[in-house]
Design a protein around this motif. Sequence first.
Motif, PDB file in Angstrom:
ATOM      1  N   THR A 263      -2.168   0.703   0.235  1.00 52.63           N
ATOM      2  CA  THR A 263      -2.195   0.016   1.527  1.00 52.63           C
ATOM      3  C   THR A 263      -3.010   0.834   2.507  1.00 52.63           C
ATOM      4  O   THR A 263      -2.787   2.030   2.672  1.00 52.63           O
ATOM      5  CB  THR A 263      -0.763  -0.165   2.079  1.00 52.63           C
ATOM      6  OG1 THR A 263       0.043  -0.801   1.092  1.00 52.63           O
ATOM      7  CG2 THR A 263      -0.765  -0.987   3.353  1.00 52.63           C
ATOM      8  N   GLY A 264      -3.955   0.172   3.162  1.00 53.53           N
ATOM      9  CA  GLY A 264      -4.773   0.795   4.196  1.00 53.53           C
ATOM     10  C   GLY A 264      -5.087  -0.232   5.253  1.00 53.53           C
ATOM     11  O   GLY A 264      -5.751  -1.231   4.966  1.00 53.53           O
TER      12      GLY A 264
ATOM     13  N   TYR B  39       0.150   1.147  -9.217  1.00 54.57           N
ATOM     14  CA  TYR B  39       0.079   1.573  -7.821  1.00 54.57           C
ATOM     15  C   TYR B  39      -0.187   0.410  -6.874  1.00 54.57           C
ATOM     16  O   TYR B  39      -0.946  -0.496  -7.194  1.00 54.57           O
ATOM     17  CB  TYR B  39      -1.054   2.592  -7.621  1.00 54.57           C
ATOM     18  CG  TYR B  39      -0.887   3.850  -8.421  1.00 54.57           C
ATOM     19  CD1 TYR B  39      -0.022   4.856  -7.996  1.00 54.57           C
ATOM     20  CD2 TYR B  39      -1.599   4.046  -9.598  1.00 54.57           C
ATOM     21  CE1 TYR B  39       0.128   6.015  -8.737  1.00 54.57           C
ATOM     22  CE2 TYR B  39      -1.458   5.199 -10.340  1.00 54.57           C
ATOM     23  CZ  TYR B  39      -0.588   6.187  -9.896  1.00 54.57           C
ATOM     24  OH  TYR B  39      -0.439   7.332 -10.625  1.00 54.57           O
TER      25      TYR B  39
ATOM     26  N   LYS C  25      -7.509   6.793   5.470  1.00 54.15           N
ATOM     27  CA  LYS C  25      -6.098   7.059   5.221  1.00 54.15           C
ATOM     28  C   LYS C  25      -5.450   5.839   4.562  1.00 54.15           C
ATOM     29  O   LYS C  25      -5.576   4.719   5.040  1.00 54.15           O
ATOM     30  CB  LYS C  25      -5.389   7.384   6.536  1.00 54.15           C
ATOM     31  CG  LYS C  25      -3.940   7.771   6.370  1.00 54.15           C
ATOM     32  CD  LYS C  25      -3.368   8.291   7.668  1.00 54.15           C
ATOM     33  CE  LYS C  25      -1.886   8.512   7.608  1.00 54.15           C
ATOM     34  NZ  LYS C  25      -1.435   9.469   6.644  1.00 54.15           N
ATOM     35  N   VAL C  26      -4.769   6.087   3.441  1.00 50.18           N
ATOM     36  CA  VAL C  26      -4.079   5.029   2.717  1.00 50.18           C
ATOM     37  C   VAL C  26      -2.665   5.477   2.382  1.00 50.18           C
ATOM     38  O   VAL C  26      -2.359   6.670   2.337  1.00 50.18           O
ATOM     39  CB  VAL C  26      -4.814   4.640   1.407  1.00 50.18           C
ATOM     40  CG1 VAL C  26      -6.177   4.054   1.700  1.00 50.18           C
ATOM     41  CG2 VAL C  26      -4.916   5.803   0.459  1.00 50.18           C
ATOM     42  N   GLU C  27      -1.815   4.501   2.159  1.00 54.03           N
ATOM     43  CA  GLU C  27      -0.461   4.758   1.682  1.00 54.03           C
ATOM     44  C   GLU C  27      -0.400   4.277   0.233  1.00 54.03           C
ATOM     45  O   GLU C  27      -0.811   3.159  -0.071  1.00 54.03           O
ATOM     46  CB  GLU C  27       0.557   4.003   2.521  1.00 54.03           C
ATOM     47  CG  GLU C  27       1.979   4.227   2.094  1.00 54.03           C
ATOM     48  CD  GLU C  27       2.962   3.450   2.951  1.00 54.03           C
ATOM     49  OE1 GLU C  27       3.911   2.900   2.367  1.00 54.03           O
ATOM     50  OE2 GLU C  27       2.766   3.392   4.174  1.00 54.03           O
ATOM     51  N   ILE C  28       0.106   5.127  -0.652  1.00 50.90           N
ATOM     52  CA  ILE C  28       0.157   4.801  -2.071  1.00 50.90           C
ATOM     53  C   ILE C  28       1.619   4.752  -2.514  1.00 50.90           C
ATOM     54  O   ILE C  28       2.379   5.688  -2.290  1.00 50.90           O
ATOM     55  CB  ILE C  28      -0.605   5.843  -2.912  1.00 50.90           C
ATOM     56  CG1 ILE C  28      -2.071   5.881  -2.485  1.00 50.90           C
ATOM     57  CG2 ILE C  28      -0.481   5.535  -4.404  1.00 50.90           C
ATOM     58  CD1 ILE C  28      -2.863   7.007  -3.109  1.00 50.90           C
ATOM     59  N   SER C  29       1.981   3.625  -3.145  1.00 51.67           N
ATOM     60  CA  SER C  29       3.305   3.472  -3.741  1.00 51.67           C
ATOM     61  C   SER C  29       3.127   3.361  -5.240  1.00 51.67           C
ATOM     62  O   SER C  29       2.210   2.687  -5.708  1.00 51.67           O
ATOM     63  CB  SER C  29       3.994   2.209  -3.228  1.00 51.67           C
ATOM     64  OG  SER C  29       4.090   2.219  -1.834  1.00 51.67           O
TER      65      SER C  29
END
Length: 142
Positions: free
Chosen positions: A45-46, A42, A71-75
């Motif tokens: 990004t935050g 993973y 809030k984070v974005e997970i790839s």
Amino acid sequence: MNDHKIIIGLSNLHFRFGHISIIQYLSALFNNHLFLAVPPLYKITGGNNILYAIDDNDREMIIEKKFKKSKVEISRFKGLGEMLPNQLRDTTMKKETRKLVQVSINNSPIEYYELIIDQLMGSKADARFKFIQENANFYANT
């Protein structure tokens, strides 16, 4: 061998699905100086922060401790081919930040490993599928 380590970089995380047995066979040849470089699953990004997690538990711990539930974005990476060269360098190859797993073997006779290699690398897909189904959970700690 300055650090007395032989490090193998993995593609597509095959070791999590039973292929580690082939590496264990090699470990016997290198007297337990064999390590696997573990790429992350993973990218988190935050804000301006980017961190990487090697598994689900690591992902949750990073979100809780580093991002304080913000809030984070997970790839999710499906394999090394999805990573940019600089991401691969920073997460898997760079000595200061990479995660290594030492490969060790039990005291099974060499014929045991030869059988496993034949099952995993041989032409019989059903033997490979059976082996993976029976052994996929043996690697628990990444």
